[in-house]
Write a protein that holds these residues in place. Structure first.
Motif, PDB file in Angstrom:
ATOM      1  N   ASP A   1      70.067  25.350  70.860  1.00 43.68           N
ATOM      2  CA  ASP A   1      68.634  25.603  70.996  1.00 43.68           C
ATOM      3  C   ASP A   1      68.384  26.227  72.365  1.00 43.68           C
ATOM      4  OD1 ASP A   1      65.854  25.310  71.613  1.00 43.68           O
ATOM      5  OD2 ASP A   1      65.687  23.744  70.101  1.00 43.68           O
ATOM      6  N   PRO A   2      67.774  27.422  72.436  1.00 39.41           N
ATOM      7  CA  PRO A   2      67.649  28.113  73.724  1.00 39.41           C
ATOM      8  C   PRO A   2      66.738  27.408  74.717  1.00 39.41           C
ATOM      9  CG  PRO A   2      66.414  29.274  72.029  1.00 39.41           C
ATOM     10  CD  PRO A   2      67.222  28.222  71.331  1.00 39.41           C
ATOM     11  N   HIS A   3      65.893  26.484  74.253  1.00 40.91           N
ATOM     12  CA  HIS A   3      64.933  25.864  75.167  1.00 40.91           C
ATOM     13  C   HIS A   3      65.081  24.353  75.269  1.00 40.91           C
ATOM     14  CE1 HIS A   3      63.027  29.717  75.534  1.00 40.91           C
ATOM     15  NE2 HIS A   3      62.695  29.764  74.266  1.00 40.91           N
TER      16      HIS A   3
ATOM     17  N   PRO B   1      58.997  29.766  74.674  1.00 43.58           N
ATOM     18  CA  PRO B   1      59.376  28.599  75.484  1.00 43.58           C
ATOM     19  C   PRO B   1      58.283  27.545  75.419  1.00 43.58           C
ATOM     20  CG  PRO B   1      58.722  30.444  76.885  1.00 43.58           C
ATOM     21  CD  PRO B   1      58.797  30.973  75.492  1.00 43.58           C
ATOM     22  N   PRO B   2      58.637  26.277  75.220  1.00 43.62           N
ATOM     23  CA  PRO B   2      57.607  25.252  75.014  1.00 43.62           C
ATOM     24  C   PRO B   2      56.845  24.870  76.275  1.00 43.62           C
ATOM     25  CG  PRO B   2      59.781  24.264  75.059  1.00 43.62           C
ATOM     26  CD  PRO B   2      59.998  25.748  75.101  1.00 43.62           C
ATOM     27  N   ASP B   3      57.421  25.106  77.453  1.00 35.58           N
ATOM     28  CA  ASP B   3      56.813  24.620  78.688  1.00 35.58           C
ATOM     29  C   ASP B   3      56.290  25.754  79.572  1.00 35.58           C
ATOM     30  OD1 ASP B   3      59.292  25.611  79.156  1.00 35.58           O
ATOM     31  OD2 ASP B   3      59.955  24.026  80.513  1.00 35.58           O
TER      32      ASP B   3
END
Length: 531
Positions: free
Chosen positions: A26-28, A208-210
């Motif tokens: 998972d990249p993130h 990106p989640p953040d």
């Protein structure tokens, strides 16, 4: 560009864009976690841990090519079996990932006559079944390794180098990844050109989640990418400063010129230059040559105790902060714990490892062993580069108060020549993880391990490792890994010199920089035309 032989960082960066693996990272995610790539879901593992059942995802297709009659075709279960079975002992570097792991595979390669293949598949059902020789919690991570990318077998056979129209498969790669290989240039600096695969269905861009969302909606976002390999960092930095490169890894010699206190140096780079830092699945270690009776194993118990005291004193005297300041510009010290499991990085005396040099403690160890006032002549072997010469000079400085006269020999590739390696008492080694699991490092110190370059051999360690390897993932396995680490901390106090990070400079208009833990920059996630 044959993934089974792509062992260097440059080749792996290319193959990771041309081919797909069964699983990916998972990249993130932090900590890292596996996600399906060519598979529909994560492998189904039997209760005894010996059988992996894989189910293919519908949709992935190999890029159209002459070997496929110019038509893209679906990736099938049989391609998975063929891709793993083509990796041959003595021929492909990727064999080290499979040797001894799949039931019947080693014997199948040795069989003088055709025997049933040890990997079962069903193209109609889209399933692959792999039976292991023993329970291996790390096997799923191994399936995510770029060297085990899935290739079309007819293309690997067609491109055999028999004539200019049929170069070797490594020169004419065909995969199912986000990019296809366009061409390469032979003049320096050498470049490879990738173009987005037009016969691959676009995928939603993984935001990106953040962080604030990026303007890109699909991956890959860049239609054409030129990857350039510079022999030296100086011309690469100048090309970046001139706006000729979109992103660049600053070399060690140029790092302090453009980065200070974790930020770009004002005026040294184009306006708006960004700086990203990523962990790396590697660790630089100071190793002892345990095969040397002057510092390692010794048949005389009294001498063995003296050698152990000497090893522990040397490890205590190593000044990690000073090393980082001089060799890594004081900017590379952050441990890569989010990618490298903590057990991959053994520390002197485990959690009580001194963060600073403990010279008084080192001298006390020698005094307790009756070695005070002795002079020791020792050989340190390393590479010929300037950073490695700096390492040797620092090590000589650190060990002089112990009465150690350290002689440095600069030599390329000595680690893989046992005859040359025998002349070293100490040497530096970069351990690069092949897969993200503590067994990757811990297995390399068992007596029979092919990559046991330290010459360490302890039956108690081997027995403990066998017990650890049989455990499923979970707290008990983590505790067993710490026990193995404790044995190393006592017998082989391997001092981690540092865990390097990867720093990327990028132009203001480029976003989406993400690093694959094994293959480097994820080119497919680059997002150009940032506002």
């Amino acid at each position: 560009m044959d993934p089974a032989d792509a062992t260097d960082a440059v080749s792996r960066r290319l193959t990771s864009q041309i081919y797909d693996t069964l699983l990916d990272w998972d990249p993130h995610a932090d900590p890292p976690r596996l996600v399906p790539e060519l598979l529909a879901d994560l492998p189904e593992i039997s209760a005894d841990g010996l059988t992996y059942s894989l189910r293919m995802r519908e949709g992935p297709r190999f890029h159209g090519d002459t070997c496929l009659k110019d038509q893209a075709r679906p990736v099938r279960a049989g391609d998975v079996a063929a891709s793993l079975l083509r990796i041959t002992p003595g021929k492909h570097a990727a064999w080290s990932l499979l040797a001894g792991r799949i039931a019947g595979l080693d014997d199948w390669h040795r069989a003088p006559t055709a025997a049933p293949a040890p990997i079962a598949f069903d193209d109609a059902a889209g399933t692959v079944t792999i039976r292991l020789t023993r329970s291996q919690p790390e096997f799923a991570a191994i399936l995510a390794h770029p060297a085990l990318s899935i290739v079309p077998p007819e293309c690997a056979d067609y491109y055999d180098g028999s004539d200019p129209e049929r170069p070797r498969f490594a020169r004419h790669p065909v995969g199912s990844g986000p990019y296809r290989f366009d061409h390469a240039t032979s003049e320096f600096p050498r470049s490879a050109v990738l173009v987005a695969a037009d016969d691959r269905a676009p995928r939603p861009y993984p935001q990106p989640p953040d962080r604030p969302p990026l303007p890109c909606t699909h991956a890959p976002a860049a239609a054409r990418v030129v990857l350039t390999h510079f022999q030296h960092g100086e011309p690469a930095l100048r090309a970046f400063q001139a706006g000729e490169l979109a992103a660049q890894v600053p070399g060690q010699a140029q790092f302090a010129e453009v980065v200070a206190l974790g930020r770009p140096v004002p005026g040294a780079l184009p306006p708006g230059t960004g700086l990203e830092k990523f962990p790396v699945a590697a660790v630089d270690l100071l190793y002892f040559n345990m095969a040397s009776p002057e510092i390692g194993h010794h048949p005389d118990p009294a001498r063995a105790r003296e050698n152990l005291a000497l090893r522990r004193a040397i490890a205590r005297a190593f000044d990690v902060p000073r090393y980082l300041e001089v060799v890594r510009n004081g900017a590379w010290a952050e441990a890569s714990a989010s990618v490298l499991p903590r057990e991959v990085s053994p520390r002197l005396d485990l959690a009580s490892a001194p963060p600073q040099r403990d010279l008084d403690g080192a001298l006390q160890i020698l005094a307790d062993a009756g070695l005070s006032g002795r002079t020791f002549l020792m050989n340190y072997w390393g590479g010929p580069s300037e950073p490695e010469r700096q390492e040797a000079a620092l090590l000589r400085e650190f060990l002089r108060p112990l009465g150690i006269d350290l002689r440095f020999t600069a030599r390329d590739n000595f680690l893989f020549d046992p005859g040359l390696r025998a002349g070293a008492h100490l040497f530096g080694l970069r351990f690069e993880a092949d897969y993200l699991d503590p067994s990757n490092f811990l297995s390399s110190l068992t007596c029979a391990a092919a990559d046991n370059l330290a010459g360490f051999c302890d039956p108690n360690y081997d027995a403990a490792y066998a017990a650890f390897a049989a455990l499923p993932p979970g707290p008990a396995r983590d505790d067993a890994a710490l026990h193995l680490q404790a044995i190393l901390g006592e017998q082989l106090p391997v001092r981690p010199i540092d865990q390097p990070s990867a720093w990327y400079l990028h132009q203001r208009w480029l976003g989406g920089l993400v690093r694959h833990p094994l293959a480097g920059l994820r080119v497919e996630l680059l997002c150009p035309d940032m506002p």
